[in-house]
Design a protein around this motif. Structure first.
Motif, PDB file in Angstrom:
ATOM      1  N   GLU A 103       0.603  -1.244  -0.103  1.00 39.86           N
ATOM      2  CA  GLU A 103      -0.020  -0.119  -0.197  1.00 39.86           C
ATOM      3  C   GLU A 103       0.707   1.313  -0.003  1.00 39.86           C
ATOM      4  O   GLU A 103       0.325   2.413  -0.295  1.00 39.86           O
ATOM      5  N   ASP A 104       2.196   1.201   0.193  1.00 38.63           N
ATOM      6  CA  ASP A 104       3.088   2.285   0.220  1.00 38.63           C
ATOM      7  C   ASP A 104       3.534   2.576  -1.098  1.00 38.63           C
ATOM      8  O   ASP A 104       4.626   3.563  -1.488  1.00 38.63           O
ATOM      9  N   ILE A 105       3.238   1.633  -2.128  1.00 39.21           N
ATOM     10  CA  ILE A 105       3.802   1.793  -3.676  1.00 39.21           C
ATOM     11  C   ILE A 105       3.092   2.261  -4.551  1.00 39.21           C
ATOM     12  O   ILE A 105       1.870   1.742  -4.704  1.00 39.21           O
ATOM     13  N   ILE A 106       3.274   3.328  -5.479  1.00 40.55           N
ATOM     14  CA  ILE A 106       2.851   3.543  -6.611  1.00 40.55           C
ATOM     15  C   ILE A 106       3.742   3.254  -7.828  1.00 40.55           C
ATOM     16  O   ILE A 106       4.883   3.563  -7.911  1.00 40.55           O
ATOM     17  N   VAL A 107       3.449   2.171  -8.484  1.00 37.22           N
ATOM     18  CA  VAL A 107       4.156   1.894  -9.777  1.00 37.22           C
ATOM     19  C   VAL A 107       4.115   2.938 -10.993  1.00 37.22           C
ATOM     20  O   VAL A 107       2.892   3.605 -11.157  1.00 37.22           O
ATOM     21  N   LEU A 120       5.991   6.164   3.156  1.00 38.75           N
ATOM     22  CA  LEU A 120       5.127   5.909   4.308  1.00 38.75           C
ATOM     23  C   LEU A 120       4.272   6.958   4.626  1.00 38.75           C
ATOM     24  O   LEU A 120       3.351   6.947   5.478  1.00 38.75           O
ATOM     25  N   ASN A 121       4.344   8.312   3.853  1.00 42.87           N
ATOM     26  CA  ASN A 121       3.610   9.121   4.292  1.00 42.87           C
ATOM     27  C   ASN A 121       2.168   9.398   3.293  1.00 42.87           C
ATOM     28  O   ASN A 121       2.361   9.304   2.329  1.00 42.87           O
ATOM     29  N   LYS A 122       1.302   9.182   4.244  1.00 45.48           N
ATOM     30  CA  LYS A 122      -0.060   8.662   3.539  1.00 45.48           C
ATOM     31  C   LYS A 122      -0.742   9.933   2.869  1.00 45.48           C
ATOM     32  O   LYS A 122      -1.295  10.000   1.773  1.00 45.48           O
ATOM     33  N   GLU A 123      -0.322  11.427   3.296  1.00 47.56           N
ATOM     34  CA  GLU A 123      -0.804  12.577   2.605  1.00 47.56           C
ATOM     35  C   GLU A 123      -0.064  12.494   1.372  1.00 47.56           C
ATOM     36  O   GLU A 123      -0.781  12.668   0.384  1.00 47.56           O
ATOM     37  N   VAL A 124       1.226  12.340   1.288  1.00 48.59           N
ATOM     38  CA  VAL A 124       2.001  12.308   0.073  1.00 48.59           C
ATOM     39  C   VAL A 124       1.387  11.184  -0.778  1.00 48.59           C
ATOM     40  O   VAL A 124       1.265  11.397  -2.148  1.00 48.59           O
TER      41      VAL A 124
END
Length: 413
Positions: A90-94, A250-254
């Motif tokens: 959930e911390d990854i954007i491909v 790990l910054n959910k806002e980012v």
């Protein structure tokens, strides 16, 4: 009157492709041109990864989730966990290559007119991304005399303004090959914590550290809110054309904001993710051979360069680049001369003039980046060409008497 945008006018020429037209002309004349200008490895892409793409039972090549397929993100998270990064899928954007990860990070973490501090020399394309995002780069200069180590924190403190929003590092460095130590990373993260800045960490060359274990900025205590990792499989698996990268935070806002940019372009490349997912299944031992090969190429390159009169070449600790000072009046003029006017046994080489890796005008004028991405036979031949060229170049800066003595000496082949 029609006119292109200001950002279009400001967009620079690629620093590692600017001499390409001269190389094409040299090849048309029948010369062998060794391309040491760009980080395109000649090591084969893993066979298992290529096979996974060729044999996939895909009837409709459709869109994926905007952050990438869940199956690939799970496997990529497992890769990061093996490297001791506290990352979940959930911390990854491909992303479409590491390039898109860099752009998304700038668009997410900075507003137009904001400032980002980057140690120079830096990956030349950062300039293009900053222009596209409307962001101002503020350089802090690393010195070749120090092996391109992290500049003193006082140099960073000196340039922080109310518009400063982030620091961007590349570790290991493109173009210098320098690897930041844990202490250096802790100091720069501490600076970001004190001044409430994001730390953008480009970790494209993580697997290729030769003299010390790799440390990611995301491994540091307290890194979570501040660090955004920018990554790619291009170099790790010699898969530049797959165009698969990642933005990891790990910054959910980012993450949430960056995901909106990811939705804007709908999805990352589907076939590339098939290849990347298979590559992520490779055992840790996969990297042993490629890392050993790059280490041997580094040692060959550095030994040859350091033996050339007037050349200054620090020993890089990672990646597959060296940034060297040459005894020439202008590295860009020299690079063009290599392709237009020089050959040794009908061979020459293409380099990247280092002025394109500095933001401060005038710096890097006598420096070049060399990518040791060719097999050792071709690499040795290219370096022999360089040695001959430095002795015959009309704009050399070595004392004439010393140059004359060197020209009289036999050259190793």
């Amino acid at each position: 009157m029609l006119k292109v945008s200001q950002r279009g006018q400001d967009m620079p020429v690629s620093p590692f492709r600017k001499l390409a037209p001269y190389a094409e002309a040299a090849r048309q004349q029948g010369k062998i041109v060794y391309p040491l200008n760009i980080g395109q490895p000649d090591i084969e892409t893993p066979a298992a990864a290529m096979a996974a793409m060729r044999t996939a039972d895909v009837r409709v090549l459709g869109y994926s989730h905007g952050a990438g397929t869940e199956s690939y993100r799970h496997k990529l998270a497992a890769y990061y966990q093996r490297a001791n990064l506290p990352v979940k899928f959930e911390d990854i954007i491909v992303t479409t290559g590491g390039s898109e990860a860099i752009l998304f990070a700038l668009l997410t973490c900075l507003n137009p007119g904001d400032e980002i501090i980057i140690p120079e020399p830096f990956y030349g394309t950062y300039t293009a991304f900053a222009i596209a995002a409307g962001v101002t780069i503020v350089p802090v200069t690393a010195r070749i005399e120090d092996g391109f180590a992290l500049p003193p924190l006082a140099d960073f403190e000196r340039v922080i303004t109310p518009r400063t929003r982030a620091v961007l590092i590349c570790n290991p460095s493109n173009p210098t090959g320098y690897v930041y130590s844990r202490a250096e990373l802790e100091s720069i993260l501490g600076l970001c914590q004190v001044h409430q800045l994001y730390l953008l960490s480009d970790e494209a060359y993580r697997e290729f550290c030769y003299d010390a274990p790799y440390v990611s900025a995301l491994q540091l205590p307290g890194a979570g809110p501040y660090v955004v990792v920018l990554d790619t499989i291009s170099k790790r698996y010699s898969a530049c054309g797959a165009r698969i990268g990642a933005l990891v935070t790990l910054n959910k806002e980012v993450y949430t904001a960056a995901f909106r940019f990811a939705q804007m372009r709908v999805s990352p490349p589907g076939l590339g993710m098939l290849l990347a997912e298979a590559a992520a299944d490779l055992p840790e031992s996969y990297f042993d051979e490629s890392k050993a090969e790059y280490l041997a190429r580094r040692d060959l390159t550095v030994a040859r360069l350091q033996a050339m009169p007037g050349v200054v070449c620090p020993r890089p600790g990672g990646a597959f680049y060296v940034l060297a000072h040459l005894p020439v009046d202008d590295s860009e003029t020299f690079g063009q001369w290599l392709l237009e006017s020089f050959s040794y046994e009908n061979q020459t080489l293409m380099l990247s003039p280092a002025n394109g890796f500095y933001h401060t005008p005038g710096l890097g004028r006598q420096e070049v980046r060399i990518a040791y991405v060719l097999n050792r036979t071709d690499l040795a031949a290219a370096l022999t060409c360089l040695e001959h060229a430095l002795r015959g170049y009309p704009g050399r800066t070595m004392p004439q008497s010393a140059a004359a003595l060197e020209i009289a000496a036999p050259l190793p082949v």
